[in-house]
Design an enzyme around this catalytic site. Structure first.
Site, PDB file in Angstrom:
ATOM      1  N   CYS A  55      72.398  49.934  78.369  1.00  0.00           N
ATOM      2  CA  CYS A  55      71.256  50.149  77.479  1.00  0.00           C
ATOM      3  C   CYS A  55      70.224  49.039  77.709  1.00  0.00           C
ATOM      4  O   CYS A  55      70.591  47.869  77.787  1.00  0.00           O
ATOM      5  CB  CYS A  55      71.707  50.144  76.020  1.00  0.00           C
ATOM      6  SG  CYS A  55      70.332  50.444  74.896  1.00  0.00           S
ATOM      7  N   CYS A  59      70.050  44.221  71.633  1.00  0.00           N
ATOM      8  CA  CYS A  59      70.715  44.027  70.334  1.00  0.00           C
ATOM      9  C   CYS A  59      71.846  43.021  70.513  1.00  0.00           C
ATOM     10  O   CYS A  59      72.777  43.263  71.281  1.00  0.00           O
ATOM     11  CB  CYS A  59      71.233  45.358  69.812  1.00  0.00           C
ATOM     12  SG  CYS A  59      69.950  46.631  69.841  1.00  0.00           S
ATOM     13  N   CYS A  62      75.639  43.953  70.540  1.00  0.00           N
ATOM     14  CA  CYS A  62      76.100  45.210  71.126  1.00  0.00           C
ATOM     15  C   CYS A  62      76.756  45.076  72.503  1.00  0.00           C
ATOM     16  O   CYS A  62      76.224  44.468  73.424  1.00  0.00           O
ATOM     17  CB  CYS A  62      74.931  46.188  71.236  1.00  0.00           C
ATOM     18  SG  CYS A  62      75.506  47.824  71.751  1.00  0.00           S
ATOM     19  N   CYS A  99      80.249  62.203  65.563  1.00  0.00           N
ATOM     20  CA  CYS A  99      79.000  61.456  65.791  1.00  0.00           C
ATOM     21  C   CYS A  99      78.825  61.217  67.286  1.00  0.00           C
ATOM     22  O   CYS A  99      79.655  60.548  67.900  1.00  0.00           O
ATOM     23  CB  CYS A  99      79.057  60.130  65.053  1.00  0.00           C
ATOM     24  SG  CYS A  99      79.372  60.359  63.300  1.00  0.00           S
ATOM     25  N   CYS A 131      76.622  64.505  63.853  1.00  0.00           N
ATOM     26  CA  CYS A 131      75.625  63.445  63.715  1.00  0.00           C
ATOM     27  C   CYS A 131      75.267  62.987  65.122  1.00  0.00           C
ATOM     28  O   CYS A 131      76.121  63.040  66.025  1.00  0.00           O
ATOM     29  CB  CYS A 131      76.224  62.284  62.913  1.00  0.00           C
ATOM     30  SG  CYS A 131      75.180  60.814  62.884  1.00  0.00           S
ATOM     31  N   CYS A 191      71.452  59.007  58.211  1.00  0.00           N
ATOM     32  CA  CYS A 191      72.535  58.024  58.146  1.00  0.00           C
ATOM     33  C   CYS A 191      71.921  56.694  58.545  1.00  0.00           C
ATOM     34  O   CYS A 191      71.466  56.530  59.685  1.00  0.00           O
ATOM     35  CB  CYS A 191      73.651  58.422  59.116  1.00  0.00           C
ATOM     36  SG  CYS A 191      74.928  57.171  59.284  1.00  0.00           S
ATOM     37  N   ARG A 263      79.774  54.257  54.054  1.00  0.00           N
ATOM     38  CA  ARG A 263      80.802  54.280  55.103  1.00  0.00           C
ATOM     39  C   ARG A 263      81.241  52.866  55.469  1.00  0.00           C
ATOM     40  O   ARG A 263      80.412  52.011  55.841  1.00  0.00           O
ATOM     41  CB  ARG A 263      80.261  54.993  56.353  1.00  0.00           C
ATOM     42  CG  ARG A 263      81.283  55.103  57.482  1.00  0.00           C
ATOM     43  CD  ARG A 263      80.854  56.011  58.602  1.00  0.00           C
ATOM     44  NE  ARG A 263      80.489  57.308  58.094  1.00  0.00           N
ATOM     45  CZ  ARG A 263      79.288  57.848  58.300  1.00  0.00           C
ATOM     46  NH1 ARG A 263      78.388  57.217  59.001  1.00  0.00           N
ATOM     47  NH2 ARG A 263      79.006  59.024  57.795  1.00  0.00           N
TER      48      ARG A 263
END
Ligand code: SAM
Ligand code: SF4
Length: 346
Positions: A55, A59, A62, A99, A131, A191, A263
């Site tokens: 990616c 972040c 991550c 998801c 999701c 979400c 969650r």
């Protein structure tokens, strides 16, 4: 509209709530939870990494960022047949929502997005809520996913606006809020939540709740992650989050957003069963579970289907059926006809 739905929480109100004696806070959250939810029901989701790693975003927590060497091997977009196979086993394990996560900065129209839309349609046709968490999304792209039957779109705000820019520099908080607004132009449920343990202060955590609770209606599901420290990322050596902080965050989230699914997400694998049970008492009514004992990648552990089945049975809880809250399009129509300004999610 329920009288305990607010969109105007002040920081002082949130701080006073959050700092209550812990068991008073849990009792208050449990009371709110039982007013709006079946306390014996747990919504269980399964994350499928349909495109892994590489990616371009930075972040700092991550495992999938190409900026850090975390050992996560990049994988191209998964074939639909494999997604359906994993989803089928998840359904057999009592999962009600699948998801689909892609490590993208944003969605780009074209063959790959067409394939994701097709996955959404096929997994929805299996009777599962779907999701997607694909990065930034335009309204048109949200509409395409809505027409394919998408149930929810995940896009976390992660922390306060101020702290956010210290953990992610390749996009802005405003970018996140724009995608959230784009999703809100459709009937797809939202979400959105965040992470604790990034190095933020309690005030940052409360500012995040302030941001989330200002969204109308409140996000239908609010994931509260506890940082899962990943070797190779800038946050790999952060201090652990005390379990009581997790309980406080769950309980405060429950009171602030009474109708939302709260969650207990990443980091749950590191929580003792008793702490998980206290979080459930305090209003966490949704979890991720997995057949692979990890969430999206091997870097972030997840409790297994068997372990969660045993935990929920021990606690006298059951798995919530899919579409228990109705399908988004039906709910949106019901809200609109009710004249309610807020189209709450109850
Ligand atoms: N690429 C998508 C995006 O950034 O929105 C999806 C990323 S991931 C599936 C969704 C969320 O998982 C992130 O927004 C973050 O809140 C959480 N997350 C990712 N890595 C984590 C970690 N190591 N520990 C805790 N939470 C994490
Ligand atoms: Fe990319 Fe999402 Fe990970 Fe950020 S959280 S690096 S956008 S996959």
């Amino acid at each position: 509209m329920s009288d305990d739905i607010r969109h105007d929480w002040s920081l002082a109100d949130l701080q006073a709530l959050h700092d209550l004696p812990l068991l008073d806070l849990v009792f208050r959250a449990a009371t709110v939870h039982r007013k709006h939810h079946n306390p014996r029901e747990m919504q269980v989701s399964k994350l499928i990494s349909i495109k892994t790693g590489a990616c371009p975003e930075d972040c700092s927590y991550c495992a999938q960022s190409s900026r850090y060497s975390t050992g996560v091997a990049p994988e191209k977009l998964m074939d639909k047949a494999r997604v359906v196979e994993i989803a089928s086993r998840a359904k057999d394990a009592g999962v009600s929502r699948v998801c689909l996560g892609a490590a993208w900065r944003s969605v780009r129209d074209g063959e790959q997005f067409d394939r994701v839309v097709d996955m959404v349609r096929s997994v929805t046709d299996m009777g599962l809520e779907v999701c997607c968490t694909l990065g930034m999304l335009s309204t048109d792209q949200a509409r395409r996913l809505e027409q394919a039957g998408l149930y929810a779109y995940n896009h976390n705000v992660d922390s306060s606006a101020e702290f956010y820019e210290t953990i992610i520099t390749t996009r802005t908080y405003a970018d996140r809020l724009q995608t959230i607004d784009n999703v809100r132009q459709t009937s797809v449920t939202l979400c959105s939540g965040g992470i604790i343990g990034l190095g933020e202060t309690v005030v940052d955590r409360l500012k995040m709740l302030q941001t989330l609770s200002a969204i109308r209606p409140h996000p239908e599901s609010v994931p509260i992650n506890v940082l899962s420290k990943v070797e190779g990322t800038p946050l790999a050596n952060n201090a652990d989050v005390p379990s009581w902080d997790v309980v406080r965050m769950i309980a405060t989230t429950r009171i602030v957003m009474p109708l939302s699914d709260v969650r207990l997400t990443a980091g749950r694998a590191h929580l003792a069963p008793g702490i998980q049970a206290l979080c459930f008492l305090a209003g966490a009514n949704s979890i991720f579970s997995s057949e692979t004992e990890f969430m999206l990648t091997k870097a972030v552990p997840s409790p297994s289907y068997d372990a969660d089945q045993a935990l929920l049975v021990a606690l006298g809880m059951t798995f919530r059926e899919p579409f228990k809250m109705g399908h988004p399009t039906e709910r949106a129509a019901a809200c609109a006809s009710s004249g309610c300004q807020d189209s709450c999610t109850a």
